[in-house]
Design a protein around this motif. Structure first.
Motif, PDB file in Angstrom:
ATOM      1  N   UNK A  16       0.858  -1.186   0.000  1.00 25.79           N
ATOM      2  CA  UNK A  16       0.000   0.000   0.000  1.00 25.79           C
ATOM      3  C   UNK A  16       0.893   1.234   0.000  1.00 25.79           C
ATOM      4  N   UNK A  17       0.482   2.277  -0.692  1.00 30.25           N
ATOM      5  CA  UNK A  17       1.336   3.455  -0.817  1.00 30.25           C
ATOM      6  C   UNK A  17       0.654   4.683  -0.230  1.00 30.25           C
TER       7      UNK A  17
ATOM      8  N   UNK B  11      -0.978   5.983  10.462  1.00 30.04           N
ATOM      9  CA  UNK B  11      -1.779   5.426  11.557  1.00 30.04           C
ATOM     10  C   UNK B  11      -2.954   4.618  11.030  1.00 30.04           C
ATOM     11  N   UNK B  12      -3.597   5.136  10.029  1.00 26.56           N
ATOM     12  CA  UNK B  12      -4.757   4.438   9.476  1.00 26.56           C
ATOM     13  C   UNK B  12      -4.362   3.062   8.938  1.00 26.56           C
ATOM     14  N   UNK B  13      -3.235   2.979   8.251  1.00 27.46           N
ATOM     15  CA  UNK B  13      -2.794   1.702   7.691  1.00 27.46           C
ATOM     16  C   UNK B  13      -2.259   0.763   8.766  1.00 27.46           C
ATOM     17  N   UNK B  14      -1.582   1.327   9.754  1.00 23.14           N
ATOM     18  CA  UNK B  14      -1.061   0.492  10.836  1.00 23.14           C
ATOM     19  C   UNK B  14      -2.202  -0.143  11.623  1.00 23.14           C
ATOM     20  N   UNK B  15      -3.245   0.614  11.871  1.00 27.99           N
ATOM     21  CA  UNK B  15      -4.359   0.137  12.694  1.00 27.99           C
ATOM     22  C   UNK B  15      -5.339  -0.763  11.938  1.00 27.99           C
ATOM     23  N   UNK B  16      -5.190  -0.839  10.618  1.00 23.50           N
ATOM     24  CA  UNK B  16      -6.140  -1.606   9.817  1.00 23.50           C
ATOM     25  C   UNK B  16      -5.390  -2.534   8.859  1.00 23.50           C
ATOM     26  N   UNK B  17      -4.928  -3.690   9.343  1.00 25.28           N
ATOM     27  CA  UNK B  17      -4.199  -4.632   8.471  1.00 25.28           C
ATOM     28  C   UNK B  17      -4.997  -5.049   7.243  1.00 25.28           C
ATOM     29  N   UNK B  18      -6.314  -5.161   7.385  1.00 23.60           N
ATOM     30  CA  UNK B  18      -7.131  -5.546   6.241  1.00 23.60           C
ATOM     31  C   UNK B  18      -7.067  -4.482   5.141  1.00 23.60           C
TER      32      UNK B  18
ATOM     33  N   UNK C  53      -2.723  -2.990  -1.023  1.00 25.19           N
ATOM     34  CA  UNK C  53      -1.586  -3.647  -1.656  1.00 25.19           C
ATOM     35  C   UNK C  53      -2.013  -4.516  -2.824  1.00 25.19           C
ATOM     36  N   UNK C  54      -3.099  -5.274  -2.631  1.00 24.95           N
ATOM     37  CA  UNK C  54      -3.614  -6.114  -3.715  1.00 24.95           C
ATOM     38  C   UNK C  54      -4.128  -5.262  -4.872  1.00 24.95           C
ATOM     39  N   UNK C  55      -4.759  -4.127  -4.545  1.00 22.42           N
ATOM     40  CA  UNK C  55      -5.242  -3.232  -5.598  1.00 22.42           C
ATOM     41  C   UNK C  55      -4.110  -2.646  -6.413  1.00 22.42           C
TER      42      UNK C  55
END
Length: 402
Positions: A320-321, A359-366, A372-374
């Protein structure tokens, strides 16, 4: 001539798989196209490199010795391309006797919009691009830019030349098709009436990267790859980490060299996160790939980025970027699909927005996995060199009205 294949002349000042930057990108385009069209490449020799006709065995190569006057000033040479008038003159003379051998010509490089093409005024239809550059520094960041070299400051004239330089204006108005790396290029060319325009990112990938195993140590690894200059947003990432210094599971790595690295190292120490930041400097490509493989999030808030090729590299690895909503990255990153974008106004605001995105990405692994898949799906859909070459042939046909 092979029946059914377009006869294409591709031009660029330098083309080589053994180079970096524009010369390497031009080589990759030529390599991908050489099996799909009847390709001739016109360029200057690259001293010390394998002859281009050996690098591109499926293409015809026309080349001339490169002027060596600026070999000891590589940064000036990269910025001004002083060999361009010499190359243009050689090509125009050559085309007097050979233009009838081609259906279409393509000036693949230089990427900047400041170089009048030698293809103008010819009867041969031509394509220019993908073009990039011409982004200005946001007002809120100018105080941190330092004093630019004189030849870098000449970029301020680019917009004026697009309005007043007849050779430059003719270069684009006469083109059958102009390609830009992102939508902002079309905006920059608005003073000129274009016959046709399309967005095409100049870089591609060979294949998707192998899946990497998630870290088992509980650490979240952030990565930035790029030259150590202020515009690449590295300092903004360090300040975001300072805002998040209580999150002790965040670790940051940087690959790239330049004057900004020492400033960012000192900034990390000042903010109390220096022990969790590693600045690798300039490292070989295989080591950069290792960094991509072990990273969890790619953080690249470059705010004067013409294209953003490293974003493609990161998405190839399924990362994810986090990017700036400006320039090339604004066109590459799809908000909520491949990554998160941050507005660009002031350094303080950008650091806060980057911290919020981390923070948003760290707190939400899904969410990390979904973005990342996108990103990986996006580069496989539109970034493979085979796909890009097929798309470019279709654009040639479009430019020819077929």
């Amino acid at each position: 001539m092979t029946i059914g294949k377009l006869r294409v002349l591709m031009i660029a000042p330098q083309v080589s798989r053994e180079a970096t930057g524009e010369a390497f990108v031009a080589f990759k385009w030529a390599q991908a196209l050489s099996s799909r069209v009847e390709l001739t490449v016109a360029c200057l020799d690259s001293p010390g490199h394998t002859p281009l006709n050996e690098q591109l065995p499926q293409a015809r190569v026309i080349s001339w010795p490169a002027p060596r006057l600026f070999d000891r000033a590589p940064r000036l040479r990269a910025m001004l391309k002083p060999e361009w008038p010499f190359f243009s003159a050689k090509l125009r003379r050559w085309l007097r006797d050979h233009s009838s051998e081609f259906d279409i010509a393509h000036q693949i490089m230089p990427q900047a919009m400041r170089y009048a093409t030698p293809l103008r005024g010819q009867t041969l239809p031509y394509v220019i691009g993908p073009l990039g550059g011409a982004l200005s520094t946001p007002p809120g960041f100018k105080a941190e830019m330092g004093k630019a070299k004189w030849y870098t400051r000449l970029r301020a004239l680019d917009h004026l030349r697009l309005r007043l330089d007849p050779a430059l204006r003719a270069s684009y108005s006469e083109a059958a098709l102009v390609l830009g790396v992102a939508p902002y290029i079309h905006d920059h060319l608005s003073p000129i009436h274009l016959r046709d325009y399309e967005n095409v990112l100049e870089l591609g990938i060979e294949e998707a990267a192998a899946p990497s195993a998630p870290s088992a140590d509980g650490k979240i690894r952030l990565l930035h790859v790029g030259r150590g200059v202020r515009t690449k947003g590295l300092r903004d990432v360090i300040r975001a980490l300072g805002i998040l210094k209580e999150r002790t599971n965040l670790y940051f790595e940087s690959a790239g060299d330049g004057e900004e690295i020492a400033i960012c190292r000192a900034e990390a120490d000042r903010l109390g996160v220096g022990d969790r930041c590693t600045f690798h400097g300039l490292i070989p490509r295989e080591q950069v790939e290792t960094l991509y493989a072990r990273a969890d999030i790619f953080v690249f808030p470059s705010w004067r980025e013409p294209a953003g090729n490293v974003l493609y590299e990161a998405m190839r690895w399924g990362l994810p970027v986090i990017a700036a909503a400006r320039g090339g990255p604004d066109g590459i990153v799809e908000e909520g699909v491949t990554g998160l974008k941050c507005a660009v106004s002031t350094p303080e605001a950008l650091a806060r927005d980057v911290a919020d995105a981390i923070e948003r990405l760290v707190d939400d692994p899904a969410l990390r996995m979904r973005l990342g898949a996108g990103g990986k799906e996006k580069v496989l859909r539109e970034g493979l060199w085979t796909v890009k070459a097929e798309g470019l042939v279709r654009l040639y046909e479009r430019a020819l009205g077929r």
